[in-house]
Scaffold this active site. Sequence first.
Site, PDB file in Angstrom:
ATOM      1  N   ASN A  12       8.166   1.396   5.201  1.00 49.03           N
ATOM      2  CA  ASN A  12       8.050   0.187   6.023  1.00 49.03           C
ATOM      3  C   ASN A  12       8.759   0.468   7.339  1.00 49.03           C
ATOM      4  O   ASN A  12       9.988   0.474   7.392  1.00 49.03           O
ATOM      5  CB  ASN A  12       8.701  -0.983   5.265  1.00 49.03           C
ATOM      6  N   TRP A  13       7.977   0.699   8.375  1.00 50.44           N
ATOM      7  CA  TRP A  13       8.574   1.082   9.664  1.00 50.44           C
ATOM      8  C   TRP A  13       9.142  -0.119  10.419  1.00 50.44           C
ATOM      9  O   TRP A  13       9.770   0.044  11.457  1.00 50.44           O
ATOM     10  CB  TRP A  13       7.538   1.814  10.537  1.00 50.44           C
ATOM     11  N   LYS A  14       8.849  -1.288   9.932  1.00 48.10           N
ATOM     12  CA  LYS A  14       9.337  -2.538  10.559  1.00 48.10           C
ATOM     13  C   LYS A  14       8.983  -2.566  12.052  1.00 48.10           C
ATOM     14  O   LYS A  14       7.947  -2.043  12.445  1.00 48.10           O
ATOM     15  CB  LYS A  14      10.840  -2.706  10.320  1.00 48.10           C
ATOM     16  N   HIS A  98       8.197  -9.954   2.538  1.00 47.55           N
ATOM     17  CA  HIS A  98       9.419  -9.165   2.731  1.00 47.55           C
ATOM     18  C   HIS A  98      10.587 -10.124   2.978  1.00 47.55           C
ATOM     19  O   HIS A  98      10.410 -11.168   3.615  1.00 47.55           O
ATOM     20  CB  HIS A  98       9.241  -8.200   3.912  1.00 47.55           C
ATOM     21  N   GLU A 100      12.892 -10.121   5.018  1.00 47.64           N
ATOM     22  CA  GLU A 100      13.132 -10.457   6.431  1.00 47.64           C
ATOM     23  C   GLU A 100      12.189 -11.582   6.872  1.00 47.64           C
ATOM     24  O   GLU A 100      12.558 -12.438   7.668  1.00 47.64           O
ATOM     25  CB  GLU A 100      12.957  -9.199   7.305  1.00 47.64           C
ATOM     26  N   GLU A 170      13.348  -5.872  -4.214  1.00 54.67           N
ATOM     27  CA  GLU A 170      14.254  -5.489  -3.128  1.00 54.67           C
ATOM     28  C   GLU A 170      15.449  -6.442  -3.091  1.00 54.67           C
ATOM     29  O   GLU A 170      15.360  -7.519  -2.481  1.00 54.67           O
ATOM     30  CB  GLU A 170      13.515  -5.554  -1.798  1.00 54.67           C
ATOM     31  N   GLY A 176      18.950  -2.148   4.094  1.00 51.09           N
ATOM     32  CA  GLY A 176      19.528  -1.737   5.366  1.00 51.09           C
ATOM     33  C   GLY A 176      21.050  -1.732   5.367  1.00 51.09           C
ATOM     34  O   GLY A 176      21.678  -1.636   6.419  1.00 51.09           O
ATOM     35  N   SER A 216      17.875   0.659   0.600  1.00 48.55           N
ATOM     36  CA  SER A 216      18.673   1.854   0.892  1.00 48.55           C
ATOM     37  C   SER A 216      18.302   3.057   0.016  1.00 48.55           C
ATOM     38  O   SER A 216      19.173   3.803  -0.428  1.00 48.55           O
ATOM     39  CB  SER A 216      20.169   1.547   0.798  1.00 48.55           C
ATOM     40  N   GLY A 237      12.766   1.540   3.909  1.00 45.11           N
ATOM     41  CA  GLY A 237      12.868   1.104   5.295  1.00 45.11           C
ATOM     42  C   GLY A 237      13.413   2.222   6.167  1.00 45.11           C
ATOM     43  O   GLY A 237      12.691   3.135   6.576  1.00 45.11           O
ATOM     44  N   GLY A 238      14.723   2.186   6.429  1.00 41.83           N
ATOM     45  CA  GLY A 238      15.362   3.113   7.370  1.00 41.83           C
ATOM     46  C   GLY A 238      14.990   4.574   7.177  1.00 41.83           C
ATOM     47  O   GLY A 238      14.673   5.281   8.144  1.00 41.83           O
TER      48      GLY A 238
HETATM   49  C1  PEP Z   1      13.074  -2.622   3.341  1.00 46.15           C
HETATM   50  O1  PEP Z   1      13.321  -3.274   4.325  1.00 46.15           O
HETATM   51  O2  PEP Z   1      12.022  -2.823   2.698  1.00 46.15           O
HETATM   52  C2  PEP Z   1      14.042  -1.630   2.927  1.00 46.15           C
HETATM   53  C3  PEP Z   1      14.065  -1.256   1.679  1.00 46.15           C
HETATM   54  O3  PEP Z   1      14.905  -1.166   3.891  1.00 46.15           O
HETATM   55  P1  PEP Z   1      16.015  -0.004   3.719  1.00 46.15           P
HETATM   56  O4  PEP Z   1      15.364   1.126   2.979  1.00 46.15           O
HETATM   57  O5  PEP Z   1      16.388   0.367   5.121  1.00 46.15           O
HETATM   58  O6  PEP Z   1      17.118  -0.613   2.937  1.00 46.15           O
END
Ligand code: PEP
Length: 254
Positions: A12-14, A98, A100, A170, A176, A216, A237-238
Amino acid sequence: MNKDRKLIIAGNWKMNKTVAESLDLVKGLKRELSNIKEVDIVVCPPFTALCEVSKEIIETDIRLGAQNMSEKGVGAFTGEIAAEMLKEFLVRYVILGHSERRQYQAEPDELISRRAKAAHAASIKPIVCVGESLEQRESGVTEQIVGQQLRGSLAGLTADQVVETIVAYEPVWAIGTGKTATSGQAQDVHAFIRQTLGEMHDSGVAKRVRIQYGGSVKPGNARELMSQSDVDGALVGGASLEVRSFSEIIKNSI
Ligand code: PEP
């Protein structure tokens, strides 16, 4: 690792990456991941890069996902994107609900279920996200919250549609933050999600649904998380923003 369900790992590049940066990233992933057949690999760039990324991955096993979509068909809905528009770029998956979006856009479960239905109607597989906040975990209501989100977000889907849905667990406190759920914590909630899917439909349906862990995920913890019996992949994500870390997560998961 031998599981009946094929692993699915999505990046997920957001709200990151210009078109040029997106192409750099996906070209690198093509180089690193060309021989991987054991995992369904999905990248979810921002809408603005879908067209170019789609062209770049057309002859590969990397699949395209979007980060959201409208529950409506095309029409007078300023700023929205319909499933039909995503199909033009061969989008196969869409992230829905998600945390967010639940937090900043106040998206309720009922809206997420309408979007999930619209996605299925267009043969796009939804990746439906659920997860508790730190406060909720500390007050001992994780299962209550995750159960409510799951039942609400998948309400009205047929058994066949549920089988084609990916659920992403999640925990909000792990997104994050660098804090990952332990593999035991992840497994417990994944098993609970599968049990709930069994109550909503039947155990045959529940056994076929792929449940990703997100929060993470890094190259160093991917193997341990993926080795859990009810963990069928990751939403990243990251660490999906760099060729090396995303590729290593995938390689370490096999
Ligand atoms: C996400 O936002 O779906 C996610 C899992 O982010 P991260 O891997 O950065 O925690």
